[in-house]
Design an enzyme around this catalytic site. Structure first.
Site, PDB file in Angstrom:
ATOM      1  N   GLU A  17     -75.518  63.436 -76.949  1.00 45.23           N
ATOM      2  CA  GLU A  17     -76.453  63.117 -75.849  1.00 45.23           C
ATOM      3  C   GLU A  17     -77.256  64.481 -75.674  1.00 45.23           C
ATOM      4  OE1 GLU A  17     -75.573  60.597 -72.637  1.00 45.23           O
ATOM      5  OE2 GLU A  17     -76.784  61.806 -71.290  1.00 45.23           O
ATOM      6  N   THR A  48     -81.685  61.242 -72.916  1.00 41.75           N
ATOM      7  CA  THR A  48     -81.973  60.559 -71.617  1.00 41.75           C
ATOM      8  C   THR A  48     -83.241  60.274 -71.107  1.00 41.75           C
ATOM      9  OG1 THR A  48     -81.807  62.731 -70.644  1.00 41.75           O
ATOM     10  CG2 THR A  48     -79.720  61.589 -70.949  1.00 41.75           C
ATOM     11  N   TYR A  49     -83.227  59.434 -69.944  1.00 39.48           N
ATOM     12  CA  TYR A  49     -84.649  59.004 -69.510  1.00 39.48           C
ATOM     13  C   TYR A  49     -84.525  59.671 -68.067  1.00 39.48           C
ATOM     14  CZ  TYR A  49     -88.621  55.617 -68.997  1.00 39.48           C
ATOM     15  OH  TYR A  49     -89.819  55.202 -68.863  1.00 39.48           O
ATOM     16  N   ALA A  51     -85.842  60.299 -64.133  1.00 37.64           N
ATOM     17  CA  ALA A  51     -85.735  59.591 -63.066  1.00 37.64           C
ATOM     18  C   ALA A  51     -86.997  58.876 -62.632  1.00 37.64           C
ATOM     19  CB  ALA A  51     -85.193  60.103 -61.783  1.00 37.64           C
ATOM     20  N   GLY A 107     -80.168  53.482 -63.651  1.00 37.89           N
ATOM     21  CA  GLY A 107     -80.921  54.977 -63.434  1.00 37.89           C
ATOM     22  C   GLY A 107     -80.398  55.339 -61.962  1.00 37.89           C
ATOM     23  N   LYS A 166     -71.745  43.522 -67.870  1.00 42.04           N
ATOM     24  CA  LYS A 166     -72.873  43.966 -68.703  1.00 42.04           C
ATOM     25  C   LYS A 166     -72.436  43.733 -70.130  1.00 42.04           C
ATOM     26  CE  LYS A 166     -72.684  48.421 -66.408  1.00 42.04           C
ATOM     27  NZ  LYS A 166     -73.373  49.712 -66.200  1.00 42.04           N
ATOM     28  N   GLN A 213     -71.366  74.810 -61.665  1.00 42.60           N
ATOM     29  CA  GLN A 213     -72.168  73.690 -62.309  1.00 42.60           C
ATOM     30  C   GLN A 213     -71.060  72.521 -62.255  1.00 42.60           C
ATOM     31  OE1 GLN A 213     -70.921  73.018 -65.673  1.00 42.60           O
ATOM     32  NE2 GLN A 213     -72.527  71.683 -66.522  1.00 42.60           N
TER      33      GLN A 213
HETATM   34  P1  FAD Z   1     -75.580  49.572 -62.869  1.00 49.41           P
HETATM   35  O1  FAD Z   1     -74.339  49.043 -63.910  1.00 49.41           O
HETATM   36  O2  FAD Z   1     -76.458  48.752 -62.290  1.00 49.41           O
HETATM   37  O3  FAD Z   1     -74.537  50.220 -61.609  1.00 49.41           O
HETATM   38  C1  FAD Z   1     -75.102  50.425 -60.492  1.00 49.41           C
HETATM   39  C2  FAD Z   1     -74.452  50.277 -59.115  1.00 49.41           C
HETATM   40  O4  FAD Z   1     -74.461  48.702 -58.733  1.00 49.41           O
HETATM   41  C3  FAD Z   1     -72.665  50.259 -59.576  1.00 49.41           C
HETATM   42  O5  FAD Z   1     -72.244  50.777 -58.120  1.00 49.41           O
HETATM   43  C4  FAD Z   1     -72.292  48.822 -59.749  1.00 49.41           C
HETATM   44  O6  FAD Z   1     -70.943  48.670 -59.230  1.00 49.41           O
HETATM   45  C5  FAD Z   1     -73.064  48.030 -58.548  1.00 49.41           C
HETATM   46  N1  FAD Z   1     -73.528  46.587 -59.573  1.00 49.41           N
HETATM   47  C6  FAD Z   1     -73.884  46.633 -60.765  1.00 49.41           C
HETATM   48  N2  FAD Z   1     -74.196  45.157 -61.116  1.00 49.41           N
HETATM   49  C7  FAD Z   1     -74.052  44.721 -59.888  1.00 49.41           C
HETATM   50  C8  FAD Z   1     -74.106  43.401 -59.437  1.00 49.41           C
HETATM   51  N3  FAD Z   1     -74.599  42.309 -60.326  1.00 49.41           N
HETATM   52  N4  FAD Z   1     -73.985  42.919 -58.169  1.00 49.41           N
HETATM   53  C9  FAD Z   1     -73.618  44.118 -57.085  1.00 49.41           C
HETATM   54  N5  FAD Z   1     -73.607  45.170 -57.666  1.00 49.41           N
HETATM   55  C10 FAD Z   1     -73.746  45.740 -58.799  1.00 49.41           C
HETATM   56  N6  FAD Z   1     -79.377  57.890 -65.367  1.00 49.41           N
HETATM   57  C11 FAD Z   1     -80.988  58.224 -65.639  1.00 49.41           C
HETATM   58  O7  FAD Z   1     -81.551  58.482 -64.502  1.00 49.41           O
HETATM   59  N7  FAD Z   1     -81.168  58.397 -66.911  1.00 49.41           N
HETATM   60  C12 FAD Z   1     -80.460  58.542 -67.770  1.00 49.41           C
HETATM   61  O8  FAD Z   1     -80.698  58.783 -69.259  1.00 49.41           O
HETATM   62  C13 FAD Z   1     -78.790  58.445 -67.765  1.00 49.41           C
HETATM   63  N8  FAD Z   1     -77.961  58.128 -68.594  1.00 49.41           N
HETATM   64  C14 FAD Z   1     -76.733  58.015 -68.588  1.00 49.41           C
HETATM   65  C15 FAD Z   1     -75.715  57.894 -69.543  1.00 49.41           C
HETATM   66  C16 FAD Z   1     -74.410  57.563 -69.418  1.00 49.41           C
HETATM   67  C17 FAD Z   1     -73.640  57.149 -70.511  1.00 49.41           C
HETATM   68  C18 FAD Z   1     -73.968  57.399 -68.079  1.00 49.41           C
HETATM   69  C19 FAD Z   1     -72.567  57.298 -67.645  1.00 49.41           C
HETATM   70  C20 FAD Z   1     -74.868  57.390 -66.827  1.00 49.41           C
HETATM   71  C21 FAD Z   1     -76.219  57.997 -66.999  1.00 49.41           C
HETATM   72  N9  FAD Z   1     -77.212  57.746 -65.954  1.00 49.41           N
HETATM   73  C22 FAD Z   1     -78.654  58.191 -66.481  1.00 49.41           C
HETATM   74  C23 FAD Z   1     -76.710  57.761 -64.771  1.00 49.41           C
HETATM   75  C24 FAD Z   1     -76.743  56.224 -64.116  1.00 49.41           C
HETATM   76  O9  FAD Z   1     -78.344  55.836 -64.194  1.00 49.41           O
HETATM   77  C25 FAD Z   1     -76.286  56.346 -62.834  1.00 49.41           C
HETATM   78  O10 FAD Z   1     -74.820  56.423 -62.930  1.00 49.41           O
HETATM   79  C26 FAD Z   1     -76.816  54.999 -62.171  1.00 49.41           C
HETATM   80  O11 FAD Z   1     -76.314  55.431 -60.521  1.00 49.41           O
HETATM   81  C27 FAD Z   1     -76.053  53.859 -62.290  1.00 49.41           C
HETATM   82  O12 FAD Z   1     -76.369  53.340 -63.523  1.00 49.41           O
HETATM   83  P2  FAD Z   1     -75.729  52.083 -64.352  1.00 49.41           P
HETATM   84  O13 FAD Z   1     -76.787  51.789 -65.580  1.00 49.41           O
HETATM   85  O14 FAD Z   1     -74.386  52.187 -64.455  1.00 49.41           O
HETATM   86  O15 FAD Z   1     -76.143  51.061 -63.065  1.00 49.41           O
END
Ligand code: FAD
Length: 286
Positions: A17, A48-49, A51, A107, A166, A213
């Site tokens: 990544e 990555t993308y 914010a 995100g 998901k 860090q």
């Molecule tokens: P979600 O799966 O939507 O979850 C977010 C929160 O909502 C969680 O607490 C979950 O339990 C809750 N939730 C999910 N679905 C529901 C539902 N149906 N009802 C109620 N609650 C729900 N961030 C960036 O900005 N850019 C990136 O490029 C980036 N790359 C990443 C790559 C990886 C491999 C990882 C692990 C993280 C990355 N992140 C990135 C960080 C990520 O965006 C954050 O961790 C963010 O807070 C959650 O994203 P998610 O896609 O897991 O969200």
């Protein structure tokens, strides 16, 4: 190539990544580094993308270069500040550029904002983005997973349910948040498998660069730090090279153990550095 075609049973994946640099010069430097990264034959490279604003268009530019160099690219995409119409336009752009895989994420909130705000006419959760991408039937879809739970979730179990959701919605790969104690990842993998999840689950590995860090990253992401790692990093004091070497050594031991446990793949949070890539690739390929 779609990510679903990359996995071969018994052969762990190696993926990397990167993040898109902010400046045109930084992007050019990263493009040059990609030539060296190609020598380590990662199965895919993800980008990555941001914010919001700034680096977002650079994700596509770096992904296009990855593809031109003959590697498989995965563009990250988030729900932050995008309407559904904008997401549709971005998907068309990615398709036109020949990008075949998307890491679909909710995100993190842009800096200065404490909580995620779903944009007007946008998506609240990654699962909604996954469904929207799935409709286009053009992309392999990855999603994020959290071995120690997600910082905003009320519990590990509730978050686990959201990760399973998901996969049911169309994610073909789960990539874990970084972790520093393998037991967390292994329990999470077992829980997902017990719940019927059959897609590949990659272990996200972040070699620490310094005590400061890794403490900051762990606090932000709700990840536990083994006291022994912290103590070793602190012993390095201001010596940045020694601390990075110590963090890498710890990560290599994590990876050796994970490979013995038969993980589907190692996803290296390389922070655009060549050194960890050069150290991890031969280990995964051995
Ligand atoms: P979600 O799966 O939507 O979850 C977010 C929160 O909502 C969680 O607490 C979950 O339990 C809750 N939730 C999910 N679905 C529901 C539902 N149906 N009802 C109620 N609650 C729900 N961030 C960036 O900005 N850019 C990136 O490029 C980036 N790359 C990443 C790559 C990886 C491999 C990882 C692990 C993280 C990355 N992140 C990135 C960080 C990520 O965006 C954050 O961790 C963010 O807070 C959650 O994203 P998610 O896609 O897991 O969200």
């Amino acid at each position: 190539m779609h990510i679903r075609q990359l996995f071969q049973p018994g052969r762990p994946l190696f993926s990397i990544e990167l993040f898109p640099p902010k400046t045109p010069k930084g992007v050019e430097n990263l493009k040059n580094r990609l030539l060296q990264i190609r020598d380590f034959s990662p199965e895919y490279v993800s980008v990555t993308y941001g914010a919001a604003g700034g680096t977002r268009h650079n994700t596509l530019e770096v992904c296009s270069t990855i593809k031109k160099l003959g590697m498989v690219a995965m563009a990250h995409l988030t729900c932050v500040a995008h309407s559904r119409g904008e997401i549709d336009s971005l998907l068309s752009e990615l398709k036109a550029a020949g990008i075949e895989n998307i890491m679909a994420l909710r995100g993190d909130p842009p800096s200065g904002e404490s909580a995620f705000q779903p944009p007007p006419d946008g998506f609240r959760y990654a699962v909604e983005l996954i469904r929207a991408i799935g409709k286009s039937d053009s992309f392999g879809i990855g999603a994020a997973g959290y071995p120690e739970g997600h910082v905003e979730a009320p519990s590990y179990q509730v978050n686990l349910g959201h990760q399973i959701e998901k996969v049911r919605a169309g994610a073909e790969l789960l990539v874990s948040q970084f972790f520093l104690e393998n037991s967390h990842f292994l329990r999470w993998r077992d829980d997902l498998r017990a719940a019927g999840v059959t897609v590949p689950i990659e272990a996200g590995i972040l070699p620490a660069l310094s005590a400061q860090q890794i403490t900051q990253f762990c606090t932000m992401c709700g990840v536990a730090i083994p006291p022994i790692l912290l103590a070793d990093l602190e012993k390095c004091g201001e010596d940045k090279e020694a601390a990075a070497a110590c963090g890498l050594e710890f990560a290599l031991r994590q990876i050796e153990d994970l490979l013995r446990e038969g993980v589907d793949g190692i996803h290296l949070y390389a922070l655009n550095r060549l050194e960890p890539i050069a150290a991890v690739a031969p280990l995964v390929r051995a």
